[in-house]
Write an enzyme that holds these catalytic residues in place. Sequence first.
Site, mmCIF file in Angstrom:
data_model
loop_
_atom_site.group_PDB
_atom_site.id
_atom_site.type_symbol
_atom_site.label_atom_id
_atom_site.label_comp_id
_atom_site.label_asym_id
_atom_site.label_seq_id
_atom_site.Cartn_x
_atom_site.Cartn_y
_atom_site.Cartn_z
ATOM 1 N N GLU A 89 -0.746 5.071 -7.742
ATOM 2 C CA GLU A 89 -0.373 5.996 -6.679
ATOM 3 C C GLU A 89 0.813 6.844 -7.113
ATOM 4 O OE1 GLU A 89 -2.424 5.734 -4.217
ATOM 5 O OE2 GLU A 89 -1.525 6.542 -2.384
ATOM 6 N N LYS B 104 0.877 -1.174 0.000
ATOM 7 C CA LYS B 104 0.000 0.000 0.000
ATOM 8 C C LYS B 104 0.910 1.218 0.000
ATOM 9 C CE LYS B 104 -4.210 1.882 1.985
ATOM 10 N NZ LYS B 104 -3.901 3.278 1.769
HETATM 11 S S1 IVH Z 1 -6.456 -0.288 -4.870
HETATM 12 C C1 IVH Z 1 -10.724 -0.050 -5.641
HETATM 13 N N1 IVH Z 1 -3.905 -0.699 -4.475
HETATM 14 O O1 IVH Z 1 -4.948 3.514 -0.945
HETATM 15 C C2 IVH Z 1 -9.408 -0.153 -5.008
HETATM 16 N N2 IVH Z 1 -4.873 1.286 -3.620
HETATM 17 O O2 IVH Z 1 -6.970 3.724 1.123
HETATM 18 C C3 IVH Z 1 -8.764 1.133 -4.895
HETATM 19 N N3 IVH Z 1 -3.308 2.752 -2.473
HETATM 20 O O3 IVH Z 1 -7.211 5.421 -2.801
HETATM 21 C C4 IVH Z 1 -7.392 1.171 -4.562
HETATM 22 N N4 IVH Z 1 -1.516 1.499 -2.776
HETATM 23 O O4 IVH Z 1 -4.706 5.800 -3.165
HETATM 24 C C5 IVH Z 1 -4.941 0.119 -4.258
HETATM 25 N N5 IVH Z 1 -1.640 -1.184 -4.190
HETATM 26 C C6 IVH Z 1 -2.685 -0.362 -4.009
HETATM 27 C C7 IVH Z 1 -2.560 0.857 -3.328
HETATM 28 C C8 IVH Z 1 -3.693 1.656 -3.143
HETATM 29 C C9 IVH Z 1 -1.991 2.628 -2.277
HETATM 30 C C10 IVH Z 1 -4.125 3.876 -2.003
HETATM 31 C C11 IVH Z 1 -5.046 4.453 -3.056
HETATM 32 C C12 IVH Z 1 -6.406 4.352 -2.464
HETATM 33 C C13 IVH Z 1 -6.108 4.292 -1.022
HETATM 34 C C14 IVH Z 1 -7.228 3.677 -0.237
#
Ligand code: IVH
Length: 681
Positions: free
Chosen positions: A182, A125
């Site tokens: 991101e 993340k």
């Molecule tokens: S998937 C529908 N994958 O985390 C799924 N998000 O707390 C949406 N983020 O808005 C996101 N790394 O900005 C996804 N490997 C990752 C991510 C990620 C960072 C962030 C992204 C999202 C936020 C949600």
Amino acid sequence: MTRGPRPGPPSSPAARVAWLTDEIRRHDRLYYESDRPEISDPEYDALLRELRDLEEAHPELRSPDSPTQRVPGAAVEGLQQAEHRLPMLSLENTYDDGEVREWLESIAQFLGAPADSLVFACEPKLDGAALEIIYEQGRLTQAVTRGDGRVGDDVTHTVRTIRGLPHALEGAAPARLEARGEVIMTRAAFERVNKAREAAGEELFINPRNTAAGTLKLLDPALARARPLTFFGYGLGEVEGLRSPATGAAPRGHREAMEALAALGLPTALELSVRGDLAGVLAHHAALLARRDELPFEVDGTVIKVDDFRLQERLGLRARSPRWAIAYKFPARQGTTVVLDIGVNVGRTGALTPGAIVAPVHVAGVTITSISLFNRDEVARLGIKPGDRVLIERAGDVIPHVVGVTHSGPGEPWRMPEACPVCHTPVRAVEDEAVVRCPNPRCPAVLKRRIEHFVSRAALDIEGVGEKLIGQLVDGGHVKRLADLYALDEATLAGLERMGELSARNVLEGLEASRTRPLARLINGLGIPHVGETVAEKLADHFPTLEALRAAGVDELRGLAGIGPAVAASVRAFLDDPDERENLDLLLARGLQPAASTRRADGPLAGQTFLFTGTLARLSRREAQERVKTLGATLLSGVSSKLDVLVVGEKPGSKLKKAQELGVKVLSEDEFVRLLEESGG
Ligand code: IVH
């Protein structure tokens, strides 16, 4: 699970819901609009979770625009807004294994499939800002921030400055590609940016995440170019004609989709490991957490996604997050607290170190009650004072530091004192250094720190003499210089508070035993500026007695291998100082007879360098070190190409890996003991 404090009006559920709604919106504004968060992620998540629980218990209190129903984030003035064809969602956060298990089980149950038959994609993340980049016929045409999930800011102009992000896709480009991912700033880039700002007298940024988000939304792309950003893809919006390089057909799952992005030249979230079961997912998370500090950018957890697009569709979406993904967050390393007091600590060399006492706060498994403010430059940077609310961070091995003041109380910023807080001597600032020192050699604080060092393990290792006793001895006027330790008698010691005859005798025995410690340990214990264990050893190797060292001219000192002019001058100045001379005379007069170095320059291990790691079972680390030194070897403090032998005990740390990478010879404890025997040690 991490649940934050629950301040605010406790009264009725309706009042609580209203309060939580306002509070969450306020934090959203601070986070997304001002890029100046006041609370940590888990604290924020706890507020959101409480609101969701309340709304579930009282559905009539849930409004359509509740923070539980919408993704936070707002438009920036001056930027054009753009609508996402497909909403950009957020993720549900969890903080423990149990919740991940529950999530996996609920999914398996919903799908009617055994949990271990499902394939999950695990990604870091990334801690930055979400972005959608649109390519039409292979050309970058638009980039839009997440915004509120439906409408975001058009930041095409700043996104075009991102290095490594293609303006035209490689290979067979799809007719339309909405790549989501991101935008982050690496730690190294963040440091460079802050250095430049410092030099320009500009306010420093608090962390890479906020800097990345703020940079995206700059109006001037030239400014953005000076703040290097990085993009990693992790998802798709609407696509037309995207092909999996493996199958040539439309991607059927997350992994194939990411492979397709990579084939077009788009960087994707670095690690993409696909696992089938809970144990595998948890192991992956634990491994990522263990590497957290080695990564070049901030990662705040693992995102776990159901890989199969058909299953994703069946699982569907909640109001603001998909049911097919979850973020398993790392324990927060940040927290906010209040500064209760600021003071300075006077060190062994008289250096004044400012520090803050803060209301206890739990960060990364440790309760923090005090925090260093490092030096006067840092104090000036923070503009901190008692009463301020501060964001603090404890990143891995790094000592906790104040990231910034999030809420300034009334009054003027705290300033370094002009006089030593202990002996009131005016302090002396060292030019070109941020260090301020108490110049009084008789300062009780300096003396206490010096005695603490003198009796420590690496020095004379005097048992029974701890901080408390040292305080009593100095404050009671029983010890005015190091040598006075050896003039203590049983009556004086036994008369001190909480000291019986037995402990008094213990201390005297400890002192007695210390009289014949190796010369190197005594030299180290004296606390000569710039002289630590290693230099002390070099001096002791060359000079058989303290008298010989005292008679050495600065040229002779400077001629010794590994001793530079600054150290030589420092040693000579120390030995010439009238106070120190008197102290040394007294030490010798009171029967100190340090043992000459036993290192044999022509010993069987002469010229070789050793380092120990892990726990040895058959002899202590110190003993092992003394033995190899006696045989002529030199000890090193870290693994480098200069190291000849690494001796490995039980539970070795990262040193072993590094040594293997460098091809350094590694010995087990048994092999080491054999070597000692063969070498006559
Ligand atoms: S998937 C529908 N994958 O985390 C799924 N998000 O707390 C949406 N983020 O808005 C996101 N790394 O900005 C996804 N490997 C990752 C991510 C990620 C960072 C962030 C992204 C999202 C936020 C949600």
